[in-house]
Design a protein around this motif. Structure first.
Motif, PDB file in Angstrom:
ATOM      1  N   CYS D 237       0.839  -1.198   0.000  1.00 21.92           N
ATOM      2  CA  CYS D 237       0.000   0.000   0.000  1.00 21.92           C
ATOM      3  C   CYS D 237       0.875   1.249   0.000  1.00 21.92           C
ATOM      4  O   CYS D 237       1.861   1.326   0.716  1.00 21.92           O
ATOM      5  CB  CYS D 237      -0.885  -0.010   1.235  1.00 21.92           C
ATOM      6  N   VAL D 238       0.507   2.217  -0.826  1.00 18.72           N
ATOM      7  CA  VAL D 238       1.261   3.474  -0.815  1.00 18.72           C
ATOM      8  C   VAL D 238       0.481   4.577  -0.093  1.00 18.72           C
ATOM      9  O   VAL D 238       0.855   5.738  -0.132  1.00 18.72           O
ATOM     10  CB  VAL D 238       1.627   3.934  -2.244  1.00 18.72           C
ATOM     11  N   GLY D 241      -4.951   6.618  -0.419  1.00 17.58           N
ATOM     12  CA  GLY D 241      -6.308   6.951   0.023  1.00 17.58           C
ATOM     13  C   GLY D 241      -7.388   6.718  -1.015  1.00 17.58           C
ATOM     14  O   GLY D 241      -8.559   6.977  -0.763  1.00 17.58           O
ATOM     15  N   CYS D 243      -8.703   3.962  -2.042  1.00 22.11           N
ATOM     16  CA  CYS D 243      -9.668   2.926  -1.688  1.00 22.11           C
ATOM     17  C   CYS D 243     -10.779   3.488  -0.817  1.00 22.11           C
ATOM     18  O   CYS D 243     -11.931   3.091  -0.947  1.00 22.11           O
ATOM     19  CB  CYS D 243      -8.964   1.766  -0.988  1.00 22.11           C
ATOM     20  N   GLN D 297      -4.650  -0.393   6.686  1.00 20.55           N
ATOM     21  CA  GLN D 297      -5.418  -1.268   5.813  1.00 20.55           C
ATOM     22  C   GLN D 297      -6.285  -2.205   6.652  1.00 20.55           C
ATOM     23  O   GLN D 297      -7.451  -2.419   6.344  1.00 20.55           O
ATOM     24  CB  GLN D 297      -4.474  -2.091   4.922  1.00 20.55           C
ATOM     25  N   ARG D 300      -9.240  -0.499   7.798  1.00 20.42           N
ATOM     26  CA  ARG D 300     -10.228  -0.354   6.725  1.00 20.42           C
ATOM     27  C   ARG D 300     -11.045  -1.636   6.584  1.00 20.42           C
ATOM     28  O   ARG D 300     -12.269  -1.604   6.561  1.00 20.42           O
ATOM     29  CB  ARG D 300      -9.516  -0.042   5.411  1.00 20.42           C
ATOM     30  N   ALA D 326      -9.666   0.848  -7.898  1.00 22.44           N
ATOM     31  CA  ALA D 326      -8.974   2.125  -7.767  1.00 22.44           C
ATOM     32  C   ALA D 326      -7.553   1.987  -7.240  1.00 22.44           C
ATOM     33  O   ALA D 326      -6.800   2.952  -7.228  1.00 22.44           O
ATOM     34  CB  ALA D 326      -9.760   3.055  -6.841  1.00 22.44           C
ATOM     35  N   CYS D 327      -7.191   0.797  -6.804  1.00 27.83           N
ATOM     36  CA  CYS D 327      -5.885   0.659  -6.157  1.00 27.83           C
ATOM     37  C   CYS D 327      -4.800   0.393  -7.183  1.00 27.83           C
ATOM     38  O   CYS D 327      -4.829  -0.621  -7.873  1.00 27.83           O
ATOM     39  CB  CYS D 327      -5.909  -0.483  -5.157  1.00 27.83           C
ATOM     40  N   ALA D 329      -1.814  -0.247  -6.475  1.00 26.49           N
ATOM     41  CA  ALA D 329      -0.962  -1.328  -5.983  1.00 26.49           C
ATOM     42  C   ALA D 329      -1.647  -2.671  -6.186  1.00 26.49           C
ATOM     43  O   ALA D 329      -1.103  -3.697  -5.790  1.00 26.49           O
ATOM     44  CB  ALA D 329      -0.643  -1.106  -4.511  1.00 26.49           C
ATOM     45  N   ILE D 331      -4.142  -3.935  -4.750  1.00 25.86           N
ATOM     46  CA  ILE D 331      -4.631  -4.609  -3.545  1.00 25.86           C
ATOM     47  C   ILE D 331      -6.105  -4.870  -3.790  1.00 25.86           C
ATOM     48  O   ILE D 331      -6.885  -3.949  -3.972  1.00 25.86           O
ATOM     49  CB  ILE D 331      -4.394  -3.741  -2.293  1.00 25.86           C
TER      50      ILE D 331
END
Ligand SMILES: Cc1cc2nc3c(=O)[nH]c(=O)nc-3n(C[C@H](O)[C@H](O)[C@H](O)COP(=O)(O)OP(=O)(O)OC[C@H]3O[C@@H](n4cnc5c(N)ncnc54)[C@H](O)[C@@H]3O)c2cc1C
Ligand code: SF4
Ligand code: SF4
Ligand code: SF4
Lengths: 442, 273, 249, 364
Positions: D237-238, D241, D243, D297, D300, D326-327, D329, D331
């Protein structure tokens, strides 16, 4: 005339973009030194470009100068596209012409109102004008902001435009965006009329020195800004590829500054040069305004560069409106939008080559030249900015002017020289490599 | 729409400002025409329009009528701006919010207060309430710790508590200065020395986040049941209404469900301390 | 009330951030109602000899003279604002630090290189203390106004520490990664209202990296999209090269 | 239950009818298979064949930035609470997004009530639209039982091929039917067609997208707090935001004061915030309660699958798949859940198959 000594040393020339010093030394009525020195911190842009992709060049070179960022962007794109043999679409060319007009308009208004008007109205800067000439200041800010707002719509912002890149535009104006721009530009007209009215009342210093004027020229009926050959009032006409011959950088013995010349000692670029070469191609309204304020080619008073800028403002405004109207008629083809990415998503084929961009930016012709390898990586970059070309001409003007005004006070001489330099609207922050700096012992 | 916005503020008038230490000031504030009617351990959202809001514990006891006290450490925007105010100025107040200390449950029991640093600010409300209603409570021990003597708050009041025969007071500093005559060491070092009846003792602990873990360990060593250990969790808070999410830990919103929780509850929520 | 004395100075930069001031339009007159601009070389001939309340500094430090100059300015002012990316994080001038100083000087100025004393590019805070930071290449006017208001109210105003993506999503842009393009949004500080992405371009990171960037994660992302890692390194040092000299917490 | 019919070619008339009285927003294609709820003036602009929009319809219930109060401090701390709302008809809302709105409704109606939210909600008319099949591989609406309508709309449209059948759920929906004169009552055959369509959907959405029974999810999370999966997410995760911003049931916000240049007047507004942002859980003194991206995460996921079960008796994950889309990365929510399930040995490959709960939400 008495044999007097004058020592003018204007450190940090104010109200020009970037730093410059004027040094004048008159001993016993004889002009010994007369120099314009650039004290800008060197920024090594051409060095930083080496090893970068031509698709990044525009983003980086735009940062050479915030005042003509759109101009650098367009010259850079032209050089890059020339190098890889990419031919932009009609629509792209129209939008680029529009962008160049907006830049011209924006920059000229800034120069006329905020930088020159205080001189002609006899104050030190526009700040006192807020009280003495409030409507003028408000108009100036309004006009400047409008130009900026139109640019915002077209390319995201005026300082370092966002969507104009190699290949075309990353975001194309929607129907609504075209309408918004038209609305803004039409709203500018009354203020533009008022500006002409103001200009008619201003008194420009009388001074004349015949020189060679250089600008883009073309065979069609368009006032050339984005494309064309390079021509001069001394009858030169050459392809932009020969920019090195055209700018002809050389070293003069009295100073370490590199100067430019073409057919004679010096030449001038900028609004007045363009006017002198292409006045017949101006929009009728611009021609009418030129007549109204009595500006005719070939005009050889450098102070009147400001007047030529005003005429160009009208031309750029009218032509911008015309371009947008034709775009509205034909409709924008949104499929042409470019997806950005270092390789521009492999949409644009790359090959090795050398390319030159020559674009009329507010201060004159701006050249970018890139040599790129077969991956589109820049091996060598060269940027020659208009102010660099004008420096030699400025010095020659000063050399002629100083003896003519030796009977004035030191302050008056200083002001006359400052005003002369300011009339060229020099943009010294673009300190790419055009000048060497001489650090005189003071 | 005539329903009241939960964001509406009440106007509070600052009656006095007192510099406590180099970092903290005490503000005495009145809501004209009404009492705050808070319970010990509750907090208010203090607002300065144009600057923002911050949750601040009410430090005075509910037994104090007509006004309430806040002690504010200057750490940022709002707290910095508060420090510039003087008597007569206005602030905005929302609240009181949250579940304070369960006074009814504490009644009749022995109490052990453990305060670290600024933790004394909300605890003081309860301590003074207990002292004001002393006969309702059993044995009372107060342990206080802070980094150095200069940071010690409420000097006079502390001296008063020390004098009292019905309260055992002890304090320590992490780092002494030449004038300091008392204990030196972490607050955890004071706990073993307290004699208590773990069955009927409630421990009330408030302090900086890192303190909780260690203090609670020592309290468990003393066999205090988990549900008799009360702690106050101060999280980032924005709305105070259980909505904005900042203070959420596990399923609980500190602002509405807390800030006071039993250790039993907190232990069950992952990531609380 | 005495209006604060404000001045603008520039070092190595393009002066575009100063130009942004002129783009405020008539709002500028309101601003000038609240402050007293006493020196601003680019648009004013007036000079000020006394103390300043606040100095806006544009540009990065690239010469030995500039180091001395900025130190003198710091001594003359109560508040110092690093204005624009060049000042705030070194910006594009930092790319120079990718090369050996001698090499780049020679490549641009050839035999005349010695006329051009140059030092490793530095952001202002790497030379003197800075009170407010307004990053951006160019600065985003709403942020300039916000910082000005914070200054006038005597309040701190840190640069936002969340990612440009946050604003990008609030603006409902199509993410560039979906187009197969690398964007620095995820590791760049918000505050520009995702200016570039709104106009179809990528984020180049001109506002500086967030305080705790997952650069390793960002590189892994590129691999997932089969983008070259050099690419992001290349982009990351376009504006953020100088940042390598900050010891991040 | 009342069902009405709308001819395909009268969709435009319905939009025009709605647009006469309020702003109408509907999904509009943005290119690259991205869609956004956007104001429309006619039906042609809208698209009904869409995957979940970039931002969910929550932007109309709690806008990205929303003024809470204006103030003028010339005479002390005076503020005027502001409640902004406008009449909006939300057209073409999928069942997952209806569920998202229901989640928000629960949060903001809980005491203390959020008047700003409720005022907006009361001004919004919702016309749902049924997905007859999966939108894409990210969706997990079956798992959380949101692939069929569970209320939360005024009208609900199902595409029967040549016409739409609409379920009328509220008096407001009733009014549209009556006043627009565009509808006819559904006949038995139409209801039968609807039933056939639903039967077919039951086949398409036969199993849960991931191998776990709905009822077992809370247990899965009870066991997974210390899971290695969070450590993996920590690396990837970077903290952009995305997600949370695109999530229909994320509602965290920040409250910000914005003075005007006079410094005495201004506004207080709230703006979407995210638990993924660095500063979200930081407090004075420098402590950050969720410093690691993995912990954020985890927070979340727990806020979607575990915490709300006790408070609201429902999942806050609506199954829309937006966070996964939308991620950058990559995820992926479904993958994360599968990893957790595998780690706990809780795989049930037939999960969902026998269950008949499709129509009624499960209780815990
Ligand atoms: C229930 C509760 C009771 C509190 N009681 C007191 C008290 O009695 N006295 C006291 O001095 N402080 C108290 N605090 C802490 C106080 O709320 C923060 O110091 C204050 O919010 C900082 O606001 P600021 O505008 O000055 O700081 P900012 O300029 O906003 O930020 C400075 C630092 O404070 C942190 N911070 C910002 N907002 C909050 C917030 N709402 N909650 C916690 N940290 C935050 C930031 O992350 C940053 O690290 C309490 C906090 C809570 C949650
Ligand atoms: S386009 Fe860039 S800034 Fe926007 S969400 Fe994608 S990565 Fe983030
Ligand atoms: S999007 Fe990125 S590059 Fe563009 S202005 Fe914002 S921070 Fe700078
Ligand atoms: S979208 Fe992905 S990278 Fe961004 S915060 Fe969410 S999980 Fe992390």
């Amino acid at each position: 005339m008495s044999k007097r000594n004058v020592m003018v040393n204007v450190e940090y020339l104010t109200r020009v973009e970037g730093h410059g010093n004027i040094v004048v030394n008159v001993k016993e009525g004889k002009l010994e030194t007369c120099q314009l020195q650039i004290v800008e911190a060197p920024r090594f842009f051409e060095g930083m470009l080496q090893g970068r992709s031509i698709f990044e060049a525009q983003h980086i070179t735009s940062r050479i100068c915030g005042i003509c960022a759109c101009g650098h962007t367009l010259a850079s794109i032209q050089a890059a596209e020339d190098a890889i043999g990419f031919i932009p679409s009609e629509q792209t060319i129209k939008l680029r012409k529009l962008l160049l007009h907006l830049e011209n308009l924006d920059s000229h208004i800034l120069h006329i109102y905020l930088l020159v008007a205080p001189d002609l109205l006899g104050v030190k800067s526009f700040v006192p004008l807020i009280n003495s000439h409030n409507t003028v200041v408000r108009r100036a800010l309004r006009m400047k902001k409008t130009c900026n707002d139109v640019c915002d719509v077209l390319v995201g912002r005026h300082v370092h435009p966002i969507s104009s890149i190699v290949g075309g535009f990353t975001k194309l104006p929607t129907e609504k965006a075209l309408d918004d721009m038209l609305h803004l530009l039409n709203g500018l007209k009354p203020d533009m009329d008022a500006t002409v009215g103001l200009a008619a009342t201003l008194k420009f210093p009388a001074f004349a020195r015949d020189t060679e004027y250089v600008a883009l020229v073309s065979d069609n009926n368009e006032y050339p800004m984005l494309m064309g050959d390079v021509g001069s009032t001394d009858g030169i006409r050459k392809n932009k590829k020969e920019y090195k011959v055209l700018t002809n950088e050389f070293v003069v013995p009295h100073s370490s500054a590199k100067h430019c010349k073409l057919s004679r000692d010096s030449f001038a670029v900028g609004a007045l040069a363009r006017f002198n070469l292409n006045a017949d191609k101006l929009h009728p309204k611009a021609k009418a305004a030129a007549q109204a304020i009595g500006l005719k080619p070939k005009c050889i008073n450098p102070y009147l560069n400001t007047a030529a800028q005003l005429i160009e403002c009208i031309h750029s405004l009218e032509d911008s409106i015309a371009i947008i109207e034709t775009l509205k008629q034909t409709g924008i083809n949104h499929d042409e939008a470019i997806v950005v990415g270092l390789n521009e998503n492999k949409m644009i084929p790359v090959k090795a080559g050398s390319g030159v961009g020559a674009v009329e930016v507010p201060r004159g012709i701006l050249y970018h030249n890139y040599e790129v390898d077969d991956k589109g990586i820049i091996a060598k970059a060269n940027c020659i900015i208009p102010t660099g070309q004008n420096i030699n001409n400025m010095e020659h003007d000063m050399k002629k002017l100083v003896p003519e005004i030796l009977n004035k006070t030191d302050e008056e001489i200083t002001l006359a020289l400052e005003m002369l330099i300011r009339a060229y609207d020099p943009c010294l922050s673009c300190s790419a490599h055009f000048l060497d700096v001489k650090f005189v012992n003071r | 729409m005539n329903t009241k916005s939960p964001y509406q503020i009440k106007i509070g008038k600052i009656l006095s400002v007192k510099q406590m230490t180099s970092m903290e000031k005490m503000f005495e504030i009145a809501l004209p025409g009404e009492d705050l009617s808070h319970a010990p351990g509750q907090f208010v959202e203090v607002s300065l329009l144009g600057i923002g809001e911050a949750p601040l514990s009410v430090s005075s006891s509910p037994t104090k009528q007509g006004s309430f006290e806040l002690v504010v450490r200057k750490v940022g925007k709002l707290t910095g701006a508060l420090h510039k105010l003087k008597a007569g100025d206005e602030v905005g107040i929302r609240g009181p919010f949250g579940q304070g200390f369960p006074v009814r449950i504490l009644e009749g029991n022995d109490l052990l207060f453990v305060a670290g640093g600024l933790g004394i600010v909300p605890l003081r409300s309860l301590i003074n309430f207990v002292i004001g209603n002393r006969k309702n409570f059993g044995k009372v021990d107060i342990l206080l710790g802070c980094r150095n003597p200069k940071e010690m708050l409420f000097h006079e009041e502390l001296a008063g508590w020390k004098e009292r025969l019905d309260v055992n007071f002890n304090c320590t500093v992490d780092k002494a200065d030449p004038d300091w005559k008392g204990n030196v060491g972490l607050i955890t070092s004071l706990i073993p020395g307290v004699t208590l009846d773990s069955e009927r003792t409630f421990a009330v602990v408030v302090g900086p986040p890192i303190m909780y873990k260690f203090v609670i360990m020592k309290l468990l060593d003393k066999n205090i049941p988990e549900r008799q250990i009360l702690i106050s969790l101060e999280r980032h808070m924005k709305c105070g209404l259980g909505k904005c999410g900042h203070c959420q830990i596990g399923n609980t919103y500190c602002c509405q469900d807390g800030p006071v929780f039993t250790y039993e509850k907190v232990k069950a929520i992952g990531g609380a301390i | 009330m005495n209006k604060p004395k404000v001045s603008f100075f520039d070092f190595a930069c393009c002066e575009g951030c100063q130009l942004q001031i002129a783009n405020m339009g008539e709002l500028l007159l309101d601003v000038l109602g609240a402050i007293d601009v006493v020196e601003f070389r680019e648009v004013m001939s007036e000079k000020w000899v006394g103390e300043f309340d606040v100095v806006f500094v544009e540009g990065s430090i690239t010469t030995p003279q500039a180091i001395e100059h900025i130190k003198r300015l710091r001594a003359r002012t109560k508040t110092l604002v690093a204005y624009g990316s060049c000042a705030a994080i070194g910006g594009v001038n930092g790319m120079k630090n990718n090369y050996k100083l001698e090499d780049i000087r020679k490549s641009v100025y050839g035999k005349d290189a010695n006329f051009f004393p140059t030092v490793e590019t530095k952001a202002i805070h790497q030379v003197v203390k800075v009170d407010y930071v307004i990053p951006g290449c160019p600065v985003y006017l709403p942020e300039v106004v916000a910082v000005l208001k914070a200054f006038l109210a005597g309040l701190p105003r840190p640069v936002p520490d969340n990612a440009v993506c946050v604003e990008c999503k609030l603006n409902e842009n199509i993410c560039l990664y979906e187009r197969g393009v690398a964007c620095l949004g995820p590791i760049t500080r918000a505050g520009c209202n995702s200016w570039c992405i709104n106009h179809g371009n990528i984020c180049y990171g001109c506002r500086g990296l967030v305080s705790n960037p997952n650069t390793k994660g960002a590189k892994d992302i590129l691999e997932k999209y089969s983008l070259s890692v050099d690419l992001i390194a290349n982009k990351m040092n376009m504006y953020n090269k100088c940042g390598e000299n900050d010891n991040r917490e | 239950m009342q069902y009405n019919l709308l001819n395909k070619n009268q969709l435009n008339d319905l939009i025009s009818f709605l647009a006469r009285e309020q702003k109408v927003v509907a999904p509009v294609a943005q290119g690259l298979n991205n869609y956004a709820f956007t104001e429309i003036k006619n039906g042609i602009q809208a698209t009904l064949n869409y995957i979940p929009t970039t931002l969910p319809p929550k932007k109309y219930f709690m806008p990205q930035r929303e003024t809470l109060a204006t103030y003028d401090t010339t005479q002390g701390q005076n503020m005027d609470p502001v409640v902004e709302h406008e009449k909006v008809a939300l057209f073409g809302v999928h069942t997952c997004d209806l569920a998202g709105i229901q989640c928000l409704n629960m949060v903001f109606s809980e005491k203390p009530k959020d008047q700003n939210y409720l005022a907006r909600k009361n001004a919004i008319t919702i016309i749902g639209y049924e997905c007859n099949a999966y939108c894409d591989r990210f969706a997990s609406c079956r798992l959380v039982h949101n692939h069929t309508p569970n209320g939360g709309y005024d009208l609900f449209m199902t595409n029967l091929g040549d016409k739409f059948i609409l379920h009328v759920n509220t008096p407001a929906g009733e009014k549209i039917i009556e006043r627009s004169h565009l509808f006819s009552l559904a006949a038995k055959a139409d209801l039968a067609a609807l039933e056939r369509l639903r039967q077919k959907k039951r086949e398409i959405f036969e199993k849960n997208e991931i191998p776990i029974e709905h009822e077992k999810i809370p247990e899965l999370f009870d066991k997974s707090y210390q899971s290695k999966v969070w450590a993996d997410l920590d690396k990837r995760c970077v903290a952009c935001g995305n997600c949370t911003n695109v999530c229909p049931s994320c509602y965290c916000f920040d409250v910000i004061d914005e003075p005007n240049l006079d410094l005495t007047t201004g506004r207080r507004y709230r703006q979407w915030d995210s638990c993924q942002n660095e500063t979200f859980a930081k407090v004075a003194g420098g402590e950050n309660f969720r410093k690691e991206r993995g912990a954020r995460q985890r927070h979340r996921y727990y806020r979607k699958f575990r915490f709300p079960i006790e408070k609201f008796s429902r999942f806050f994950c609506t199954g829309c798949g937006r966070c996964s889309r939308a991620c950058m990365a990559k995820i992926d929510l479904k993958e994360t859940l599968v990893s957790l399930i595998k780690e706990q040995g809780m795989e049930n490959p037939n999960a969902g198959r026998q269950s008949t709960i499709a129509e009624k939400p499960a209780t815990f």
